[in-house]
Motif scaffolding. Structure first.
Motif, mmCIF file in Angstrom:
data_model
loop_
_atom_site.group_PDB
_atom_site.id
_atom_site.type_symbol
_atom_site.label_atom_id
_atom_site.label_comp_id
_atom_site.label_asym_id
_atom_site.label_seq_id
_atom_site.Cartn_x
_atom_site.Cartn_y
_atom_site.Cartn_z
ATOM 1 N N VAL A 44 -22.126 25.164 -33.271
ATOM 2 C CA VAL A 44 -21.483 26.341 -33.879
ATOM 3 C C VAL A 44 -20.399 26.060 -34.923
ATOM 4 N N HIS A 45 -19.739 24.902 -34.869
ATOM 5 C CA HIS A 45 -18.582 24.698 -35.749
ATOM 6 C C HIS A 45 -18.868 23.801 -36.953
ATOM 7 N N SER A 46 -20.146 23.700 -37.321
ATOM 8 C CA SER A 46 -20.501 22.727 -38.350
ATOM 9 C C SER A 46 -20.363 23.302 -39.752
ATOM 10 N N ASP A 47 -20.061 22.431 -40.705
ATOM 11 C CA ASP A 47 -20.087 22.844 -42.111
ATOM 12 C C ASP A 47 -20.443 21.634 -42.971
ATOM 13 N N LEU A 48 -20.681 21.898 -44.253
ATOM 14 C CA LEU A 48 -21.228 20.848 -45.119
ATOM 15 C C LEU A 48 -20.174 20.047 -45.874
ATOM 16 N N THR A 49 -18.886 20.334 -45.619
ATOM 17 C CA THR A 49 -17.805 19.707 -46.409
ATOM 18 C C THR A 49 -17.948 18.190 -46.504
ATOM 19 N N ILE A 50 -18.134 17.539 -45.369
ATOM 20 C CA ILE A 50 -18.102 16.068 -45.386
ATOM 21 C C ILE A 50 -19.399 15.498 -45.978
ATOM 22 N N TYR A 51 -20.526 16.187 -45.761
ATOM 23 C CA TYR A 51 -21.778 15.762 -46.416
ATOM 24 C C TYR A 51 -21.550 15.738 -47.931
ATOM 25 N N ASN A 52 -20.968 16.843 -48.463
ATOM 26 C CA ASN A 52 -20.759 16.939 -49.913
ATOM 27 C C ASN A 52 -19.772 15.883 -50.389
#
Ligand code: FAD
Length: 405
Positions: free
Chosen positions: A166-174
């Motif tokens: 539920v708490h995932s986002d793409l910030t670190i991938y980018n």
């Protein structure tokens, strides 16, 4: 030497302990209000922390080299030894390893006790938004309670996890992409699959033990035996989770996909035909629906009768021709569900794809693109089967990175 760990999940926590034990000055940066939250949800609250059978085939990746190397370096014995030293007594069920307390919170508790004992710094509610290397040092930009801060650090371990949950986002991938790493397409795995077959609704809520086969472009890709749960719009349960990565990939590539359930893998077709004839002989005045009472769930039997094109459920069973009995048996042995995709990352347990292993030295987990940067856990292009494999990947890679070589 100061080491920052981005992400206080399974991989980051073990990395922090190993790094601190080596004598490094360690800080964990975690965007949530506490560390290790996801560990509490693992294994239905029991934390399936690893598996007695760790094979390269249980871990999936696009990498062509030896992706299993981290698990060979920090293997089952070393992982269990680490946790036993912290107080976890392993308990094994079908090769899956849990803490004997059967509480996921025990795993987090022992990690936190060690983190506190070692006096490891933890920055909570702190989201990393950028990272750059300046000379020999890294500058980390983070947002802590709406305020921007900058940290100057010597080494960085990225353990920010995948997109599942539920708490995932793409910030670190980018961020890693901007730094020059290849990010392979990401998709959910270990997740419910969605079917367009209209009988799902009729049988929703029913659980069966059966053999599941998933077909990609009409070729069987994987078979599993285990529990299947029928849902409003598809299929769930442990056996479905294990084959869900095929459904996810088919959806991504726009390929045809279907699942066949063998409700009686222990009998061949001839044996099932025999069983049906015996049942008809004993109760010849039963209807088709009554033929299955006490044998197959009533709602599933309705679906089988309908799919076999043998007439109404009220028809007398002794009117059945041999070919019609064959069709019933075919439905029992290969009940087909057309698959149109999977549920989203929010409902998944792991992530297919991520940072390419080509960009990481798997003996140290150091980035080949940026020296002094280490990448671990689910953000990497490895997804494990259901059964403790994803946590083992997180533990092994985190442990190796924590050695900072
Ligand atoms: C419901 C559920 C049940 C599961 N059960 C099992 C199981 O029983 N066995 C098993 O092997 N696997 C299980 N898994 C998978 C397993 O939990 C993960 O693969 C594993 O936790 C990955 O570890 P990680 O450290 O790489 O990432 P995570 O555990 O996800 O930790 C990453 C951390 O980084 C933080 N973070 C992310 N971005 C930032 C940022 N920008 N700044 C600061 N912090 C950030 C996140 O908040 C998080 O705390 C389950 C997953 C789910 C969702």
């Amino acid at each position: 030497m100061k080491v920052a760990i981005i992400g206080g999940g399974a991989s980051g926590l073990i990395a922090s302990i190993i790094a601190k034990r080596q004598g490094f000055d360690v800080v964990i940066i975690e965007k949530q209000d506490r560390i290790g939250k996801k560990i509490l949800a693992t294994g239905n609250g029991r934390c399936n922390m690893t598996n007695l059978k760790l094979l390269a085939d249980n871990f999936h990746t696009s990498y062509k080299g030896n992706h299993f190397l981290p698990i060979e370096i920090i293997n089952l014995e070393k992982t269990l030894e680490f946790f036993k030293d912290l107080g976890i007594i392993p308990y094994v069920e079908n090769n899956k390893v849990f803490p004997l307390s059967k509480q996921a919170s025990s795993v987090l508790d022992v990690l936190m006790l060690e983190i506190n004992r070692l006096n490891i710094d933890t920055l909570l509610n702190s989201k990393v938004i950028n990272l750059i290397k300046k000379g020999q040092h890294f500058e980390i930009d983070l947002v802590k309670e709406d305020k921007k801060e900058k940290l100057i650090i010597d080494k960085v371990i990225v353990a920010s996890g995948g997109q599942a949950g539920v708490h995932s986002d793409l910030t670190i991938y980018n961020m890693l992409k901007d730094l020059g790493h290849e990010v392979l397409p990401i998709n959910p795995s270990l997740v419910q699959i969605i079917s367009s077959s209209n009988y799902c609704k009729t049988i929703k809520g029913i659980r069966v033990d059966c053999e599941v086969s998933i077909y990609r472009n009409n070729v069987c890709e994987k078979k599993e035996f285990g529990e299947v749960l029928f849902t409003e719009d598809g299929l769930s349960g442990p056996a479905i989770f294990q084959i869900s990565r095929v459904a996810s990939i088919c959806k991504k590539n726009d390929e045809s996909c279907y699942v066949k359930l063998d409700l009686h893998p222990e009998f061949n077709k001839e044996q099932l035909i025999q069983i049906i004839y015996e049942r008809i002989d004993k109760n010849p005045t039963n209807s088709l629906e009554q033929l299955f009472i006490g044998w197959i769930n009533k709602k599933i039997a309705t679906v089988i009768i309908k799919n076999s094109n043998v007439g109404n459920i009220n028809r007398l069973c002794n009117e059945l021709e041999y070919e019609e009995i064959e069709r019933l048996v075919n439905s029992i042995k290969s009940l087909r569900f057309d698959i149109v995709g999977t549920r989203g990352f929010k409902f998944a347990q792991t992530t297919i794809g991520g940072i390419s292993l080509d960009d990481v030295n798997l003996e140290t987990m150091e980035s080949k693109v940026l020296k002094g940067l280490y990448i671990t856990g689910e953000i990497l292009d490895v997804d494990g089967d259901c059964g403790g494999y994803n946590l083992q990947w997180a533990w092994s890679t985190g442990y190796i990175a924590g050695k900072i070589r």
